[in-house]
Design a protein around this motif. Structure first.
Motif, PDB file in Angstrom:
ATOM      1  N   LYS A 154      -7.560 -38.241 -31.549  1.00 29.67           N
ATOM      2  CA  LYS A 154      -6.522 -37.745 -32.450  1.00 29.67           C
ATOM      3  C   LYS A 154      -6.424 -36.232 -32.460  1.00 29.67           C
ATOM      4  CE  LYS A 154      -7.068 -41.759 -35.492  1.00 29.67           C
ATOM      5  NZ  LYS A 154      -7.310 -42.221 -36.873  1.00 29.67           N
ATOM      6  N   LEU A 155      -7.354 -35.554 -31.798  1.00 30.88           N
ATOM      7  CA  LEU A 155      -7.305 -34.098 -31.760  1.00 30.88           C
ATOM      8  C   LEU A 155      -6.166 -33.641 -30.867  1.00 30.88           C
ATOM      9  CD1 LEU A 155     -11.108 -33.245 -31.465  1.00 30.88           C
ATOM     10  CD2 LEU A 155      -9.715 -33.420 -33.525  1.00 30.88           C
ATOM     11  N   VAL A 156      -5.608 -32.489 -31.207  1.00 28.00           N
ATOM     12  CA  VAL A 156      -4.505 -31.914 -30.437  1.00 28.00           C
ATOM     13  C   VAL A 156      -4.990 -30.621 -29.812  1.00 28.00           C
ATOM     14  CG1 VAL A 156      -2.132 -31.079 -30.540  1.00 28.00           C
ATOM     15  CG2 VAL A 156      -2.870 -32.916 -32.054  1.00 28.00           C
ATOM     16  N   SER A 157      -4.757 -30.450 -28.534  1.00 28.87           N
ATOM     17  CA  SER A 157      -5.205 -29.245 -27.843  1.00 28.87           C
ATOM     18  C   SER A 157      -4.420 -28.038 -28.317  1.00 28.87           C
ATOM     19  CB  SER A 157      -5.049 -29.406 -26.321  1.00 28.87           C
ATOM     20  OG  SER A 157      -3.684 -29.510 -25.990  1.00 28.87           O
ATOM     21  N   ILE A 158      -5.006 -26.863 -28.181  1.00 26.55           N
ATOM     22  CA  ILE A 158      -4.347 -25.633 -28.612  1.00 26.55           C
ATOM     23  C   ILE A 158      -3.096 -25.373 -27.784  1.00 26.55           C
ATOM     24  CG2 ILE A 158      -5.723 -24.199 -27.075  1.00 26.55           C
ATOM     25  CD1 ILE A 158      -4.509 -23.304 -30.635  1.00 26.55           C
ATOM     26  N   GLU A 159      -3.096 -25.829 -26.509  1.00 23.86           N
ATOM     27  CA  GLU A 159      -1.898 -25.656 -25.693  1.00 23.86           C
ATOM     28  C   GLU A 159      -0.727 -26.435 -26.278  1.00 23.86           C
ATOM     29  OE1 GLU A 159      -4.805 -26.500 -24.585  1.00 23.86           O
ATOM     30  OE2 GLU A 159      -5.468 -24.916 -23.208  1.00 23.86           O
TER      31      GLU A 159
END
Length: 608
Positions: free
Chosen positions: A365-370
C-alpha cells in the motif's frame, strides 16, 4: 560387488567429464600438452564441485603409461590404481587427521627423498589443507617452493583465506566455481537416462536447486530419492524426501499478497506448520520466489528458463509478475530475509511468519516518492494517489436548492479605520469589461482586469489568505466548492485557492489576485475548465469562472497607509514581498509534495 553410490559411481575420470569447471580443466590440459607443469597446485572452491576429483585426474594424467597426457587412458595399472586409491606413488592425505607438525614430517617431508616406485612422479594430494596448523605450514614452505623434480603437491581446500600467503605464493591457485542449476540438472538427466529411471524435469530442477551449486550434494540427494521412490520419481516425492517447501504453497503465498488477502496469511502459515516445514526454509524459498518474480518482471523472456519456473508454473508466475512493482519485490526480499533471521531465534516461529506476511501485504500500500511527485504535476492525481484516496462522500456534492442562484452580499475587507473599503470584484470586473470590450455574459472567459492594490493594517497584514476573509460570505455553494477543491486537489487549494479573494455573484465565480500573484492567476486559468466541471456537478447547472487582478488606481491613498514610526517602508510593501516569497515557495515541487502528503498549510514565509 557391493552397491556403489551415484556420487562415486559417476565420478569423472577425464577432464572432459568435470562439469562446470571449463576454465580450470582447459588450463590444466594446455599445461600438460605444453609441459609447463607447476610443482604445487592449490584447488579452492565450494564443497562438491570437483576439487579432489580434478587432483586425481591430474595425477592419472601425470602417471599414465601414455603420458604425461591430457587424456589418460584409464586402463593402465597406474590409472586403475589411482582411481581405486591404492597407488603407492600417489599419497592422498586428510589434513584434518594429519594436522600436527609431527605427522607432516613423518608422512610428507620424510618421503620426499624417496623415488617413486613405478610412476614418473611422487604425488601428494592434501585434502582440506586449511586444517593444517601454522607450524605444519611453516615446515612445508621449503618443500613446496623447491621440491625434488619427481615430487608434485596438490592441495584442495574449501577455505582459501585460511591458507597462509607464503604457501599460496609458492603454488598455482585454481579457484573452482559453484555449478549452475542448469548444468547440475543436465548431468542428473544423463545419469537417470543411463540408470533407466523415469523422472521429470521439474523433479530434477528441485534437486538441482536444493544442491546449491554442489554436484556431489545433488547426486547424494538423487540417490536418497531413488531409494524412496524406485524407478519413477515425481516432484511430490522429491519434496517429501528432501523436506523441500512445495512450490504450490509459495505460489499461493504470492497470490494472497497480490490479492491483499490478510486472512490467507494465517491459513498459509498454518499449512506450513501442518506439513512440517522448517519456517526458515519457507522464508528462504519465498525470498527465492520473489527473486524469480523480479527476474521475470525485468526480463519477461526468462519465464521459460527452467531455473526460474517449471513448465507447469510459468503461466501463473508470469501473471503474478504483472501484479507486483519492482519496488514491492525489493521491499519483500528485504522483509523475508529479516524474517528468516528473526525466526532462527524465535520462541514462536509461526507468529513471526504470520506477521511477516501481514507486513508484506501492508508494504504494497506504500506509494513511492516518484508517484507522489508525479501525482502533483499539473495539480492532477497520479493513479497511485487515486488508489489511496477514498471515494468522495455524497454529502460533499449536495448543494442546497437555490443557494447558487441567490446573490450573496459582499462583506468588506478588514482594513484600517481610515482606509476605505475596496470595490467588490464584480464591480471591478464590470468596469474593466466596459473599458476594454463587450464580453458576452456568462461566457466564463478570462480577461486581464485593471489592477487593484488592497492593503491591510499591520495587525491584519499576514500573507496567509483564509476563506473566512474573502469578500463573499460563506454560503452553501461556496463552502461545498471549497471543500471539493481542497479534498480533490490539495496542492491547487494550498497554492492558488487559499491565496485568492473569491466572490460568488449569481452564476459567476470570480477569483481575485494581487499584481504579485500573476503565476497563481495563470495556474487558475489552467484549471478553470476543471473548476467549471466541479461546479456543474455541485450546482446542477453551468457556473462561469473568471479571474481578476486588483486595480492599483483603486487603492486607498498613501497617506492612509500605516507606516512605521521610524520612517520604514509601508506595511503594504512588506506584505507584497511576503506574498511573493510565499508564491515562490508554493511553486517548489518539494513543497507541493509535502502539502500533498501531509494535511498542512503554510502560515508564514520568511526570507533567511
Amino acid at each position: 560387488m557391493s552397491y556403489q553410490v551415484i556420487a562415486r559411481k559417476w565420478r569423472p575420470q577425464q577432464f572432459a567429464d568435470v562439469v562446470g569447471q571449463q576454465a580450470v580443466t582447459r588450463t590444466l590440459r594446455n599445461a600438460l600438452a605444453s609441459g609447463r607443469l607447476a610443482q604445487a597446485f592449490v584447488f579452492a572452491g565450494p564443497r562438491g564441485v570437483g576439487k579432489t576429483t580434478t587432483a586425481r585426474i591430474l595425477a592419472r594424467a601425470l602417471s599414465c603409461e601414455k603420458g604425461p597426457t591430457a587424456d589418460p587412458c584409464g586402463g593402465c595399472d597406474a590409472c586403475v590404481e589411482i582411481t581405486e586409491g591404492r597407488d603407492m606413488d600417489v599419497l592422498e592425505i586428510d589434513a584434518a587427521t594429519h594436522t600436527g607438525i609431527d605427522n607432516v614430517r613423518e608422512v610428507i617431508i620424510a618421503g620426499l627423498g624417496i623415488m617413486p616406485v613405478r610412476n614418473r612422479y611422487k604425488i601428494f594430494i592434501i585434502d582440506e589443507v586449511h586444517q593444517l596448523s601454522n607450524a605444519s605450514f611453516n615446515s612445508l614452505l621449503k618443500s613446496i617452493e623447491e621440491p625434488p623434480p619427481h615430487v608434485v603437491f596438490m592441495m584442495a581446500t574449501t577455505e582459501l583465506d585460511k591458507i597462509p600467503e607464503t604457501v599460496l605464493s609458492r603454488a598455482q591457485v585454481y579457484e573452482f566455481r559453484a555449478i549452475s542449476t542448469r548444468d547440475i540438472a543436465a548431468q542428473l538427466r544423463h545419469i537417470m537416462d543411463a540408470e533407466g529411471i523415469t523422472v521429470g524435469e521439474d523433479s530434477l530442477q528441485l534437486i538441482a536447486r536444493d544442491a546449491d551449486g554442489s554436484m556431489r550434494d545433488a547426486q547424494s540427494k538423487l540417490d536418497q530419492v531413488i531409494a524412496f521412490t524406485g524407478k519413477t520419481i515425481t516432484p511430490d516425492d522429491v519434496a517429501t524426501v528432501l523436506g523441500l517447501v512445495g512450490r504450490d504453497l509459495l505460489l499461493d503465498t504470492l497470490q494472497a499478497v497480490a490479492d491483499e488477502d490478510a486472512p490467507a496469511s494465517f491459513v498459509i502459515a498454518a499449512r506450513a506448520v501442518e506439513m512440517g516445514y522448517d519456517l526458515r526454509a519457507v522464508c528462504r524459498e519465498l525470498s527465492r520466489m520473489v527473486r524469480d518474480v523480479l527476474v521475470v518482471s525485468v526480463d519477461p523472456s526468462r519465464v521459460n528458463d527452467p531455473e526460474i519456473a517449471g513448465e507447469g508454473e510459468r503461466d501463473r508466475l508470469k501473471a503474478l509478475a504483472g501484479r507486483f512493482s519492482r519496488e514491492d519485490l525489493l521491499r519483500a526480499f528485504d522483509l523475508l530475509t529479516r524474517a528468516e533471521q528473526d525466526i532462527k531465534s524465535a520462541a514462536q516461529p509461526r507468529y513471526h511468519l504470520e506477521m511477516a506476511l501481514l507486513r508484506w501485504i501492508h508494504l504494497r500500500k506504500l506509494v513511492s516518492i516518484e508517484d507522489l511527485i508525479a501525482g502533483t504535476d499539473g495539480g492532477s492525481k497520479g493513479p497511485a494517489l487515486q488508489a489511496q484516496r477514498p471515494a468522495s462522500a455524497p454529502a460533499a456534492r449536495v448543494a442546497a436548492p437555490g443557494a447558487v442562484g441567490r446573490p450573496a452580499a459582499a462583506a468588506p475587507v478588514r482594513s484600517a479605520p481610515s482606509a476605505p473599503a475596496p470595490p467588490s470584484l464584480a464591480a471591478q470586473a464590470a468596469r474593466a469589461a466596459a473599458n476594454v470590450a463587450a464580453t458576452p455574459a456568462g461566457s466564463g472567459s478570462s480577461r486581464t482586469l485593471p489592477e487593484q492594490a488592497a492593503t491591510k493594517p499591520a495587525a491584519t497584514s499576514s500573507v496567509v489568505s483564509d476563506f473566512s476573509r474573502t469578500v463573499e460570505p460563506s454560503g452553501s455553494f461556496k463552502d461545498a466548492l471549497i471543500a471539493e477543491i481542497k479534498k480533490t486537489k490539495a496542492v491547487f487549494y494550498n497554492m492558488v485557492v487559499a491565496q485568492a479573494r473569491i466572490e460568488v455573484v449569481g452564476d459567476r465565480v470570480t477569483f481575485g489576485f494581487t499584481p504579485a500573484q500573476r503565476a497563481l492567476k495563470d495556474k487558475f486559468e489552467a484549471e478553470k475548465a476543471w473548476l467549471e466541471s466541479v461546479a456543474l456537478g455541485l450546482a446542477g447547472r453551468r457556473i462561469a469562472f473568471a479571474s481578476a487582478q486588483a486595480d492599483a488606481s483603486a487603492a486607498p491613498p498613501a497617506a492612509a497607509e500605516p507606516t512605521a514610526a521610524d520612517g520604514a517602508k509601508p506595511e503594504k510593501q512588506s506584505a507584497e514581498k511576503k506574498s511573493a516569497l510565499r508564491e515562490q515557495a508554493l511553486a517548489d515541487a518539494g513543497v507541493q509534495t509535502m502539502l500533498e502528503v501531509f494535511p498542512a498549510e503554510i502560515r508564514d514565509v520568511e526570507e533567511m
